[in-house]
Design a protein around this motif. Structure first.
Motif, PDB file in Angstrom:
ATOM      1  N   ASN A 140       0.869  -1.507   0.131  1.00 49.40           N
ATOM      2  CA  ASN A 140      -0.179  -0.198  -0.352  1.00 49.40           C
ATOM      3  C   ASN A 140       0.899   1.326  -0.043  1.00 49.40           C
ATOM      4  O   ASN A 140       1.754   1.284   1.280  1.00 49.40           O
ATOM      5  N   ARG A 141       0.732   2.077  -1.201  1.00 47.49           N
ATOM      6  CA  ARG A 141       1.701   3.370  -1.153  1.00 47.49           C
ATOM      7  C   ARG A 141       0.885   4.119   0.102  1.00 47.49           C
ATOM      8  O   ARG A 141       2.550   4.704   0.281  1.00 47.49           O
ATOM      9  N   LEU A 142       0.278   4.517   0.834  1.00 45.15           N
ATOM     10  CA  LEU A 142       0.816   5.420   2.362  1.00 45.15           C
ATOM     11  C   LEU A 142       0.938   4.698   3.051  1.00 45.15           C
ATOM     12  O   LEU A 142       1.864   5.424   3.541  1.00 45.15           O
ATOM     13  N   VAL A 143       1.087   3.463   3.111  1.00 50.56           N
ATOM     14  CA  VAL A 143       1.555   2.988   4.168  1.00 50.56           C
ATOM     15  C   VAL A 143       2.756   2.626   4.148  1.00 50.56           C
ATOM     16  O   VAL A 143       3.871   3.382   5.252  1.00 50.56           O
ATOM     17  N   ARG A 144       3.573   2.600   2.929  1.00 48.63           N
ATOM     18  CA  ARG A 144       5.056   2.965   2.831  1.00 48.63           C
ATOM     19  C   ARG A 144       5.142   4.736   2.722  1.00 48.63           C
ATOM     20  O   ARG A 144       6.367   4.566   3.409  1.00 48.63           O
ATOM     21  N   ARG A 145       4.641   5.594   2.268  1.00 46.51           N
ATOM     22  CA  ARG A 145       5.428   6.520   2.359  1.00 46.51           C
ATOM     23  C   ARG A 145       5.602   7.174   4.310  1.00 46.51           C
ATOM     24  O   ARG A 145       6.200   7.539   4.371  1.00 46.51           O
ATOM     25  N   GLU A 146       4.408   6.415   4.897  1.00 45.53           N
ATOM     26  CA  GLU A 146       4.429   7.070   5.832  1.00 45.53           C
ATOM     27  C   GLU A 146       5.271   6.243   6.612  1.00 45.53           C
ATOM     28  O   GLU A 146       5.826   6.875   7.635  1.00 45.53           O
ATOM     29  N   LEU A 147       5.116   4.573   6.736  1.00 47.56           N
ATOM     30  CA  LEU A 147       6.856   3.758   7.773  1.00 47.56           C
ATOM     31  C   LEU A 147       7.780   4.036   7.085  1.00 47.56           C
ATOM     32  O   LEU A 147       8.926   4.166   8.028  1.00 47.56           O
TER      33      LEU A 147
ATOM     34  N   GLN B 274       6.805 -13.002  -4.178  1.00 54.74           N
ATOM     35  CA  GLN B 274       6.472 -12.439  -5.204  1.00 54.74           C
ATOM     36  C   GLN B 274       5.071 -11.223  -5.059  1.00 54.74           C
ATOM     37  O   GLN B 274       5.885 -10.071  -5.662  1.00 54.74           O
ATOM     38  N   ILE B 275       4.496 -10.933  -4.455  1.00 55.99           N
ATOM     39  CA  ILE B 275       3.930  -9.702  -4.672  1.00 55.99           C
ATOM     40  C   ILE B 275       5.195  -8.714  -3.691  1.00 55.99           C
ATOM     41  O   ILE B 275       4.471  -7.689  -4.343  1.00 55.99           O
ATOM     42  N   ASP B 276       5.821  -9.393  -2.929  1.00 53.34           N
ATOM     43  CA  ASP B 276       7.065  -8.068  -2.391  1.00 53.34           C
ATOM     44  C   ASP B 276       7.984  -7.732  -3.056  1.00 53.34           C
ATOM     45  O   ASP B 276       8.688  -6.761  -3.752  1.00 53.34           O
ATOM     46  N   SER B 277       8.232  -8.431  -4.382  1.00 53.69           N
ATOM     47  CA  SER B 277       9.235  -8.342  -5.257  1.00 53.69           C
ATOM     48  C   SER B 277       8.421  -7.281  -6.271  1.00 53.69           C
ATOM     49  O   SER B 277       8.753  -6.985  -7.017  1.00 53.69           O
ATOM     50  N   GLU B 278       7.050  -7.967  -7.200  1.00 51.74           N
ATOM     51  CA  GLU B 278       6.307  -7.709  -8.030  1.00 51.74           C
ATOM     52  C   GLU B 278       5.766  -6.620  -7.928  1.00 51.74           C
ATOM     53  O   GLU B 278       4.887  -5.733  -8.112  1.00 51.74           O
ATOM     54  N   ARG B 279       5.254  -5.681  -6.444  1.00 48.92           N
ATOM     55  CA  ARG B 279       4.529  -4.096  -6.324  1.00 48.92           C
ATOM     56  C   ARG B 279       5.226  -3.233  -6.633  1.00 48.92           C
ATOM     57  O   ARG B 279       6.759  -3.137  -6.985  1.00 48.92           O
ATOM     58  N   THR B 280       4.638  -1.877  -7.115  1.00 44.28           N
ATOM     59  CA  THR B 280       4.813  -0.981  -7.814  1.00 44.28           C
ATOM     60  C   THR B 280       6.176  -0.008  -6.788  1.00 44.28           C
ATOM     61  O   THR B 280       6.889   0.702  -7.316  1.00 44.28           O
ATOM     62  N   VAL B 281       5.462   0.288  -5.890  1.00 45.89           N
ATOM     63  CA  VAL B 281       6.350   1.000  -4.877  1.00 45.89           C
ATOM     64  C   VAL B 281       7.542   0.053  -4.263  1.00 45.89           C
ATOM     65  O   VAL B 281       7.038  -0.992  -3.240  1.00 45.89           O
ATOM     66  N   ALA B 282       8.734   0.699  -4.118  1.00 46.71           N
ATOM     67  CA  ALA B 282       9.828  -0.117  -3.599  1.00 46.71           C
ATOM     68  C   ALA B 282       9.810  -1.949  -3.700  1.00 46.71           C
ATOM     69  O   ALA B 282       9.532  -2.357  -2.810  1.00 46.71           O
TER      70      ALA B 282
END
Ligand code: DC
Length: 255
Positions: free
Chosen positions: A108-115, A193-201
């Motif tokens: 989730n891009r919002l979660v990543r931005r925050e954390l 797979q989810i961790d490597s293929e996500r768009t953010v980081a």
């Protein structure tokens, strides 16, 4: 700057190796995955749908996550005490139900931005020597690529899926939990797979990371390899066995 970043897939040995390297160097150890896990735990606790991007982002922005280096008092093998407000969630954030949604939360891009912002501040604070600790070892998926790209030593740990699943299986059995090897392996494959293929980081080695294969290597061997690299790339004194630990009990991330 005295900072070591360690990234890699699930159960590649990041936290075991990172924790021991930090102890030998008298550095603070910070496993950033606990923050994503704390958010996932809070969603389950509050009955919030993990795929609701805005609602999950709001939880991440407001959740009072505390991370404390355990003092001599913690005898249960924890590497840090994780709190949400006053509640100790150190072990509950490791449950299979958290495992099953945490990759979605971490995408989730919002979660990543925050954390990531909070993690970067911690990395800078401890890595720049503004505190009396000598430095920081930070562990995660995107620490070398996004959170602290200026760190002078970046490590990427690798191990084949079946080896990593075996390690996780053994950990669970040692803790007295039920474990099903095939299921652990399938879940791990999906999470990677989810961790490597996500768009953010997404999970990937930084261009200048040292890649270490941990299959067939002992924890001590990998730790020694990292300490040798640290002696070359960081400003560290040779470890002295009699030196008191000045990291225990410290609030790494005050809530
Ligand atoms: O390392 P772990 O299994 O505790 O991580 C939990 C989840 O959080 C996993 O899906 C990867 C994700 N994570 C991340 O995306 N970025 C980080 N810096 C740390 C963890």
């Amino acid at each position: 700057m005295n900072a070591i970043t360690i990234d890699g897939p699930a159960a590649s040995g990041k936290s075991t190796v990172g924790y021991q390297a930090a102890q030998r160097l008298d550095f603070i150890f910070f496993d950033t995955g606990v923050m994503y896990r704390a958010v996932a735990w809070a969603l389950l606790d509050r009955g919030i749908d993990s795929t609701d991007v805005e609602a999950v982002g709001q939880v991440a922005a407001q959740l009072p996550i505390g991370v404390k280096a355990p003092g001599a008092d913690a005898q249960d093998g924890r590497q840090a005490t994780i709190q949400i407000g006053d509640l100790d969630v150190t072990w509950s954030i490791r449950s299979p139900s958290v495992d099953s949604i945490v990759s979605v939360v971490a995408a989730n891009r919002l979660v990543r931005r925050e954390l990531s912002r909070k993690q970067r501040n911690i990395g800078l604070e401890y890595g720049m020597g503004t505190t009396e600790t000598a430095g920081v070892v930070m562990v995660g998926r995107d620490i070398g690529t996004v959170v602290l790209p200026e760190a002078p030593l970046k490590i990427y740990l690798k191990a084949p899926l079946d080896e990593r699943a075996r390690r996780r299986y053994n950990e669970l059995v040692e803790r007295g939990s039920e474990a099903d090897f095939a299921r652990i392996q399938d879940d791990m494959r999906l999470r990677d797979q989810i961790d490597s293929e996500r768009t953010v980081a997404p999970l990937r080695p930084a261009m200048d990371a040292f890649q270490i294969q941990t299959e067939g290597a002992s924890v001590l061997e990998v730790v020694e390899q990292i300490l040798q690299l640290a002696a070359k790339h960081l400003n560290v004194a040779p470890p002295s066995p009699g030196k008191p630990d000045n990291t225990g009990g410290r609030n790494i991330l005050p809530d």
